[in-house]
Write a protein that holds these residues in place. Structure first.
Motif, short mmCIF file in Angstrom:
data_model
loop_
_atom_site.label_atom_id
_atom_site.label_comp_id
_atom_site.label_asym_id
_atom_site.label_seq_id
_atom_site.Cartn_x
_atom_site.Cartn_y
_atom_site.Cartn_z
N LEU A 75 0.85 -1.19 0.00
CA LEU A 75 0.00 0.00 0.00
C LEU A 75 0.89 1.24 0.00
O LEU A 75 1.99 1.22 0.57
N PHE A 76 0.38 2.32 -0.59
CA PHE A 76 1.17 3.54 -0.72
C PHE A 76 0.19 4.72 -0.65
O PHE A 76 -0.67 4.86 -1.52
N ARG A 77 0.31 5.53 0.39
CA ARG A 77 -0.63 6.64 0.56
C ARG A 77 0.13 7.91 0.93
O ARG A 77 0.73 8.00 2.01
N GLU A 78 0.09 8.90 0.04
CA GLU A 78 0.82 10.16 0.25
C GLU A 78 -0.12 11.19 0.85
O GLU A 78 -1.26 11.39 0.40
N MET A 79 0.37 11.89 1.89
CA MET A 79 -0.42 12.93 2.53
C MET A 79 0.48 14.14 2.80
O MET A 79 0.86 14.42 3.94
N GLY A 80 0.88 14.83 1.72
CA GLY A 80 1.72 16.02 1.86
C GLY A 80 3.12 15.69 2.30
O GLY A 80 3.87 15.03 1.58
N LYS A 81 3.47 16.12 3.50
CA LYS A 81 4.83 15.91 4.02
C LYS A 81 5.00 14.55 4.69
O LYS A 81 6.08 14.24 5.18
N ILE A 82 3.94 13.78 4.73
CA ILE A 82 4.00 12.44 5.33
C ILE A 82 3.43 11.43 4.33
O ILE A 82 2.39 11.67 3.72
N THR A 83 4.14 10.31 4.18
CA THR A 83 3.67 9.22 3.31
C THR A 83 3.63 7.92 4.11
O THR A 83 4.56 7.61 4.85
N PHE A 84 2.53 7.20 3.95
CA PHE A 84 2.37 5.91 4.62
C PHE A 84 2.55 4.79 3.59
O PHE A 84 1.92 4.79 2.53
N ILE A 85 3.43 3.87 3.92
CA ILE A 85 3.71 2.72 3.05
C ILE A 85 3.55 1.45 3.87
O ILE A 85 4.08 1.36 4.98
N GLN A 86 2.86 0.49 3.33
CA GLN A 86 2.77 -0.82 3.99
C GLN A 86 3.65 -1.80 3.24
O GLN A 86 3.54 -1.94 2.02
N ILE A 87 4.57 -2.45 3.96
CA ILE A 87 5.40 -3.49 3.34
C ILE A 87 5.06 -4.84 3.95
O ILE A 87 4.56 -4.92 5.08
N GLN A 88 5.37 -5.86 3.20
CA GLN A 88 5.05 -7.22 3.62
C GLN A 88 6.21 -8.15 3.33
O GLN A 88 6.78 -8.11 2.24
N ASP A 89 6.60 -8.97 4.33
CA ASP A 89 7.55 -10.04 4.08
C ASP A 89 6.85 -11.36 4.39
O ASP A 89 5.63 -11.39 4.59
N GLU A 90 7.60 -12.44 4.42
CA GLU A 90 6.97 -13.74 4.62
C GLU A 90 6.25 -13.84 5.96
O GLU A 90 5.27 -14.56 6.09
N SER A 91 6.72 -13.10 6.95
CA SER A 91 6.17 -13.24 8.31
C SER A 91 4.99 -12.32 8.59
O SER A 91 4.23 -12.56 9.53
N GLY A 92 4.80 -11.25 7.81
CA GLY A 92 3.70 -10.34 8.09
C GLY A 92 3.84 -8.99 7.44
O GLY A 92 4.66 -8.79 6.53
N LYS A 93 3.02 -8.04 7.90
CA LYS A 93 3.00 -6.69 7.34
C LYS A 93 3.28 -5.65 8.42
O LYS A 93 3.01 -5.88 9.60
N ILE A 94 3.80 -4.49 7.99
CA ILE A 94 4.01 -3.38 8.91
C ILE A 94 3.92 -2.06 8.14
O ILE A 94 4.19 -2.02 6.94
N GLN A 95 3.51 -1.02 8.85
CA GLN A 95 3.40 0.30 8.23
C GLN A 95 4.70 1.08 8.37
O GLN A 95 5.30 1.10 9.45
N LEU A 96 5.11 1.71 7.27
CA LEU A 96 6.25 2.61 7.29
C LEU A 96 5.72 4.04 7.20
O LEU A 96 4.75 4.30 6.49
N VAL A 97 6.36 4.94 7.90
CA VAL A 97 5.99 6.35 7.84
C VAL A 97 7.20 7.15 7.36
O VAL A 97 8.26 7.13 8.00
N LEU A 98 7.05 7.82 6.22
CA LEU A 98 8.10 8.70 5.71
C LEU A 98 7.69 10.14 6.02
O LEU A 98 6.69 10.64 5.48
N ASN A 99 8.42 10.75 6.92
CA ASN A 99 8.19 12.15 7.29
C ASN A 99 9.25 12.99 6.59
O ASN A 99 10.44 12.79 6.79
N LYS A 100 8.81 13.93 5.74
CA LYS A 100 9.74 14.72 4.94
C LYS A 100 10.83 15.37 5.79
O LYS A 100 11.99 15.46 5.38
N ASN A 101 10.49 15.79 7.01
CA ASN A 101 11.44 16.50 7.88
C ASN A 101 12.41 15.57 8.59
O ASN A 101 13.42 16.02 9.13
N LYS A 102 12.08 14.27 8.62
CA LYS A 102 12.93 13.33 9.36
C LYS A 102 13.56 12.27 8.45
O LYS A 102 14.40 11.49 8.89
N PHE A 103 13.15 12.26 7.18
CA PHE A 103 13.71 11.32 6.21
C PHE A 103 15.02 11.89 5.69
O PHE A 103 15.08 13.04 5.24
N SER A 104 16.10 11.10 5.73
CA SER A 104 17.44 11.63 5.43
C SER A 104 17.73 11.72 3.94
O SER A 104 18.77 12.26 3.55
#
Length: 408
Positions: free
Chosen positions: A54-83
């Protein structure tokens, strides 16, 4: 897939390369399983990798859901904290891409376990989109021909494949624990075995003769018993060149075992113990299953009913009254069953009464039952019963076959 979507992803690959980013790196990735990351306390540094679902952009914050063999987790990309270059990655990431991230475990205001991403690495650029953003594959043909697409779009199917692997592992461990030796027998055979099934034929060029793909490992497993082994088993591929429907898979996995000095009653006891072990270890001891509107209880022990008893119960006829081809033909005519039965290609009494059983009895066997003491014409290479030479000491475990196949 529209060609424009593929062309767009090809363009993104070119952009990545221009930036000096390898869209398909081969370097080692040291990551944690997502199910382990989910147990980590907020504030801890973590490393995760998986496919973008899943990929959802909301201005300066983007939510991404990734999945591996064991499960899923949400990633949060914050423009001010992303290097890294926030806008660049938003433009060049797609659903289906595999990425690696480093960041900090935290919980959102809604309590969702997440990772606040500090930096990101592309592991593999997907050139085709996922089968469905939120739904599942509906086309049965595609489901069967492209199982990987169904696994991607339907996590329940993915878990079913994992349980299958666990079940096979449990069978092996159970057999080893009980003193059985696992052997491998030939898949290419000069004489095929497998009752009434039709074989695949192939040609051996070096020796210029035809061979058959095995229908069952039976004959060679029995040779192993002859050679001195007392307990043997095999789990391997077998093949049947028959019609395409849920009850005929051309390529399938068969588990078969033989035990010297043990009669079929002991083998039924052993089979019940094996099934109990699988249910406990793979399904957490959940014995009841709902299929086709029926509640099936898989808890052993199971009833043991002879073939003649099952014929008597469901067809209201003594097996001795239909124990040859002429009597069977009269029975079918008297009951007006001609339209329901297809005897074409069924040569001999055994093949025809087996067809009668499959159409008029087996669909009604809802709960697990051992059917025993088959007529000797049914089963090759089986011992005659000492108290009745017309029967063989063998069994088949049957339960609601058709509904199980439909549900799958």
């Amino acid at each position: 897939m529209p060609e424009s979507l593929r062309e767009e992803r090809i363009r993104k690959v070119a952009v990545l390369k221009e930036k000096g980013i390898n869209p398909y790196p081969s370097s080692l990735v040291k990551k944690e399983e997502i199910k382990q990351i989910l147990t980590r306390k907020p504030g801890q540094k973590v490393k995760a990798a998986g496919r973008i679902m899943l990929f959802r952009e909301m201005g300066k914050i983007t939510f991404i859901q990734i999945q591996d063999e064991s499960g899923k987790i949400q990633l949060v990309l914050n423009k001010n904290k992303f290097s890294q270059d926030y806008k660049f990655w938003l433009k060049n990431l797609d659903l289906g891409d595999f990425i690696f991230v480093k960041g900090e475990r935290f919980d959102t205001k809604k309590g969702e376990s997440s990772i606040l991403v500090e930096n990101l690495k592309l592991l593999s650029k997907a050139m085709r989109p996922l089968p469905s953003k939120f739904g599942q594959l509906k086309d049965d043909d595609k489901r069967q021909r492209f199982r990987e697409l169904e696994m991607i779009s339907n996590r329940e199917v993915f878990e079913k494949f994992k349980r299958r692997s666990e079940a096979i592992k449990t069978i092996r461990q159970f057999m080893w624990k009980n003193g059985f030796t696992e052997v491998e027998t030939p898949i290419l055979q000069s004489v095929y075995g497998g009752t009434y099934a039709k074989p695949f034929v192939t040609h051996y060029n070096a020796l210029d003769f035809d061979l058959y793909l095995r229908i069952a490992p039976e004959m060679f497993l029995k040779r192993a018993i002859t050679g001195g082994f007392e307990r043997v088993f095999e789990i391997g591929k077998c093949f049947r060149n028959e019609g395409m429907d849920p009850s005929h898979l051309q390529e399938f996995t068969m588990f078969e075992f033989y035990w010297a000095y043990a009669d079929y009653n002991k083998l039924m006891d052993f089979t019940e113990k094996l099934i109990d072990e699988i249910i406990k270890k793979v399904y957490g001891g959940s014995y009841c299953v709902k299929l086709g509107g029926n509640k099936i209880d898989l808890k052993p022990p199971y009833p043991r009913v002879s073939f003649k008893e099952i014929v008597k119960k469901y067809l209201k006829v003594d097996l001795r009254q239909i124990d040859n081809q002429d009597k069977l033909a009269k029975f079918v005519k008297d009951r007006a069953l001609q339209k329901e039965l297809d005897f074409s290609g069924k040569v001999g009494w055994a093949a025809q009464i087996d067809e009668l059983y499959k159409k008029k009895i087996r669909p009604y066997l809802i709960q697990p039952v051992f059917i025993t003491d088959y007529p000797k014409e049914f089963v090759a290479l089986a011992k005659e019963k000492e108290d009745d030479k017309n029967l063989v000491g063998t069994f088949q475990l049957v339960l609601n076959t058709w509904e199980l196949l439909k549900a799958y």
